[in-house]
Scaffold this active site. Structure first.
Site, PDB file in Angstrom:
ATOM      1  N   SER B  46     -32.080  15.385 -31.368  1.00  0.00           N
ATOM      2  CA  SER B  46     -32.718  16.381 -30.519  1.00  0.00           C
ATOM      3  C   SER B  46     -32.562  17.727 -31.211  1.00  0.00           C
ATOM      4  O   SER B  46     -31.446  18.097 -31.616  1.00  0.00           O
ATOM      5  CB  SER B  46     -32.071  16.390 -29.134  1.00  0.00           C
ATOM      6  OG  SER B  46     -32.829  17.211 -28.276  1.00  0.00           O
ATOM      7  N   GLU B  47     -33.660  18.464 -31.363  1.00  0.00           N
ATOM      8  CA  GLU B  47     -33.631  19.611 -32.273  1.00  0.00           C
ATOM      9  C   GLU B  47     -32.762  20.763 -31.782  1.00  0.00           C
ATOM     10  O   GLU B  47     -32.445  21.669 -32.541  1.00  0.00           O
ATOM     11  CB  GLU B  47     -35.055  20.099 -32.583  1.00  0.00           C
ATOM     12  CG  GLU B  47     -35.865  20.571 -31.398  1.00  0.00           C
ATOM     13  CD  GLU B  47     -36.719  19.451 -30.805  1.00  0.00           C
ATOM     14  OE1 GLU B  47     -36.316  18.273 -30.887  1.00  0.00           O
ATOM     15  OE2 GLU B  47     -37.793  19.772 -30.245  1.00  0.00           O
ATOM     16  N   ASN B  48     -32.334  20.713 -30.518  1.00  0.00           N
ATOM     17  CA  ASN B  48     -31.412  21.761 -30.067  1.00  0.00           C
ATOM     18  C   ASN B  48     -29.981  21.534 -30.554  1.00  0.00           C
ATOM     19  O   ASN B  48     -29.095  22.308 -30.201  1.00  0.00           O
ATOM     20  CB  ASN B  48     -31.451  21.903 -28.537  1.00  0.00           C
ATOM     21  CG  ASN B  48     -31.090  20.622 -27.819  1.00  0.00           C
ATOM     22  OD1 ASN B  48     -31.342  19.521 -28.316  1.00  0.00           O
ATOM     23  ND2 ASN B  48     -30.486  20.748 -26.657  1.00  0.00           N
ATOM     24  N   GLY B  49     -29.759  20.480 -31.346  1.00  0.00           N
ATOM     25  CA  GLY B  49     -28.460  20.349 -31.998  1.00  0.00           C
ATOM     26  C   GLY B  49     -27.680  19.099 -31.679  1.00  0.00           C
ATOM     27  O   GLY B  49     -26.443  19.138 -31.576  1.00  0.00           O
ATOM     28  N   SER B  88     -29.446  21.641 -37.501  1.00  0.00           N
ATOM     29  CA  SER B  88     -30.381  20.700 -36.887  1.00  0.00           C
ATOM     30  C   SER B  88     -31.693  20.650 -37.665  1.00  0.00           C
ATOM     31  O   SER B  88     -32.256  19.576 -37.901  1.00  0.00           O
ATOM     32  CB  SER B  88     -30.641  21.119 -35.440  1.00  0.00           C
ATOM     33  OG  SER B  88     -31.409  20.133 -34.792  1.00  0.00           O
TER      34      SER B  88
END
Lengths: 231, 219
Positions: B46-49, B88
């Site tokens: 998930s690109e938020n980390g 990320s």
């Protein structure tokens, strides 16, 4: 040096017209208490730099709805129809960047460098001809570093030297912004004396932090958003 | 009877191979997780980390400080890791993702993708889409075959501002599974009982029909 301050003192350092980075991706990492104080003190003409615009009525959307924000540098505002409407009506100037490029621009400023070369968005309308650089047979896009006057951050835990520990997905942009802003203000619900953390567990070293605000409790802003719970 | 979304999702889940690293875009794609068996060997990025995001946490374990990029209160699988946004996107730009499933406003016969801006109407922003589309090894678009006015979303050439050029490998709609190939769009499967002519009528781009394919075939 002890860096704890009252929330009023800490936010009073921000003048109108300032360029302010704000941590958070959605709710996690959004410093709601610092934002509320900025809303109360009423500084205007702010340029905000944040991943998203929060949701309508929450976080930085309150500053936007209150007319304190003239420009938002961001990646995605799809969950905030109010912000989209204000943008479409020409009342809010929005600058979109690819999310990882925004992160890297901030990280680059934080590392004391001035820009980097990328191929992201080279073929898209976000790239202007003047952004291109031909170098050793390849064409790149030049992305300049992005710094700010202030950063407002939420840390799960901090000590009064400004050492910070984040939690869950609330890390996101915070350690990058801590490095890239000239004056870094952090709120935390858990303020400890130095020595509390194992040194290798600290995410942001205190050298980057200017003031730490201790929160007596977290308001309902920080809680679960009901419409994101799948039933 | 399955809803349109269920039909897309129940087909799309087969795209996820064991041992892979996968990003699921906001909206329809992020719901695919719920179609995977609980013990499925995959790492959801998930690109938020997050690497290793998993299905929504049990109510007592839900953490307001742990969401995926779509805002869901995810749990973490064994071996998950959490990191900042620069790390990320280093994972994304260094092409460490095997598969991204993503939504589209428009997609075209060259595999071009438009999903971030409808000028003057709805501009949610780029988010992670540009880097995901440009750098993931395999992009599968999940979309309704036509828009809410019945107009084709699979076009000869995208008209909206592009997210990335020639990035899409496969398009899964509520009607069909279509591959982007060097020879144009090739229909691999139909997900409903529909004639070639009817499917072509709902598609602006020219479709090639793989021979011997009937409804519900799995190529």
């Amino acid at each position: 040096m002890k860096k704890n301050q009252t929330i009023e003192q800490a936010i009073a350092a921000i003048p109108s017209g300032a360029r302010v980075m704000i941590g958070g991706f959605g709710n996690p990492g959004t410093p709601f208490s610092l934002i509320h104080e900025l809303l109360r003190q009423g500084q205007t003409g702010l340029t905000l730099i944040k991943n998203d615009a929060n949701e309508a009525g929450h976080g930085i959307s309150k500053l936007i709805e209150n007319g304190q924000v003239s420009r938002l540098i961001t990646t995605h505002i799809g969950l905030n129809k109010r912000a989209i409407d204000l943008m479409n009506q020409g009342q809010l100037d929005i600058e979109f960047h690819p999310q990882g490029i925004l992160a890297e621009k901030i990280r680059t400023a934080g590392a004391g460098s001035f820009g980097f070369l990328t191929d992201i968005g080279l073929d898209s309308e976000i790239t202007r001809p003047e952004d291109l650089l031909d170098w050793q047979g390849q064409t790149y896009k030049v992305e300049m570093a992005l710094s700010a006057d202030f950063a407002l951050l939420h840390a799960a835990e901090a000590d009064w030297l400004g050492n910070l520990v984040y939690r869950g997905s609330a890390i996101n942009f915070s350690p990058l912004m801590a490095m890239a802003a000239d004056h870094v203000i952090v709120e935390t619900p858990s303020l400890a004396a130095p020595g509390h953390f194992r040194p290798e567990h600290i995410h942001t070293p205190g050298a980057f932090v200017d003031s730490v605000v201790s929160l007596a409790q977290l308001t309902s802003d920080y809680g679960i958003i009901d419409h994101h719970v799948r039933r | 009877m399955m809803s349109v979304a269920e039909r897309i999702l129940s087909r799309a889940v087969n795209e996820i191979t064991p041992g892979s690293i996968v990003n699921l875009g906001i909206g329809l794609p992020s719901r695919i997780m719920h179609y995977l068996p609980d013990d499925f060997d995959v790492q959801i990025h998930s690109e938020n980390g997050i690497l290793g995001a998993w299905k929504q946490a049990a109510p007592e374990a839900m953490d307001p400080f742990l969401i995926d990029a779509a805002g869901a209160y995810v749990s973490l699988g064994q071996g998950a890791s959490l990191f900042d946004s620069a790390v990320s996107f280093a994972i994304i730009r260094r092409a460490r993702l095997d598969l991204t499933m993503i939504g589209a406003f428009e997609v075209d016969s060259a595999g071009n993708l438009a999903n971030w801006k409808i000028p003057g109407k709805f501009s949610p922003g780029i988010g992670g889409a540009m880097e995901l589309a440009q750098k993931t090894r395999r992009i599968v678009v999940l979309t309704n075959h036509t828009d809410k006015y019945g107009k084709p979303k699979i076009l000869h050439t995208c008209r909206l501002p592009l997210t990335a050029k020639a990035c899409v490998s496969r398009i899964i709609t509520d009607l069909a599974v279509i591959d982007v190939t060097g020879d144009g769009l090739v229909v691999r499967e139909k997900l409903v009982d529909i004639s070639d002519a009817e499917l072509q009528e709902k598609t602006e781009a020219e479709l090639n029909f793989a021979t011997g394919e009937g409804p519900h075939d799995t190529a």
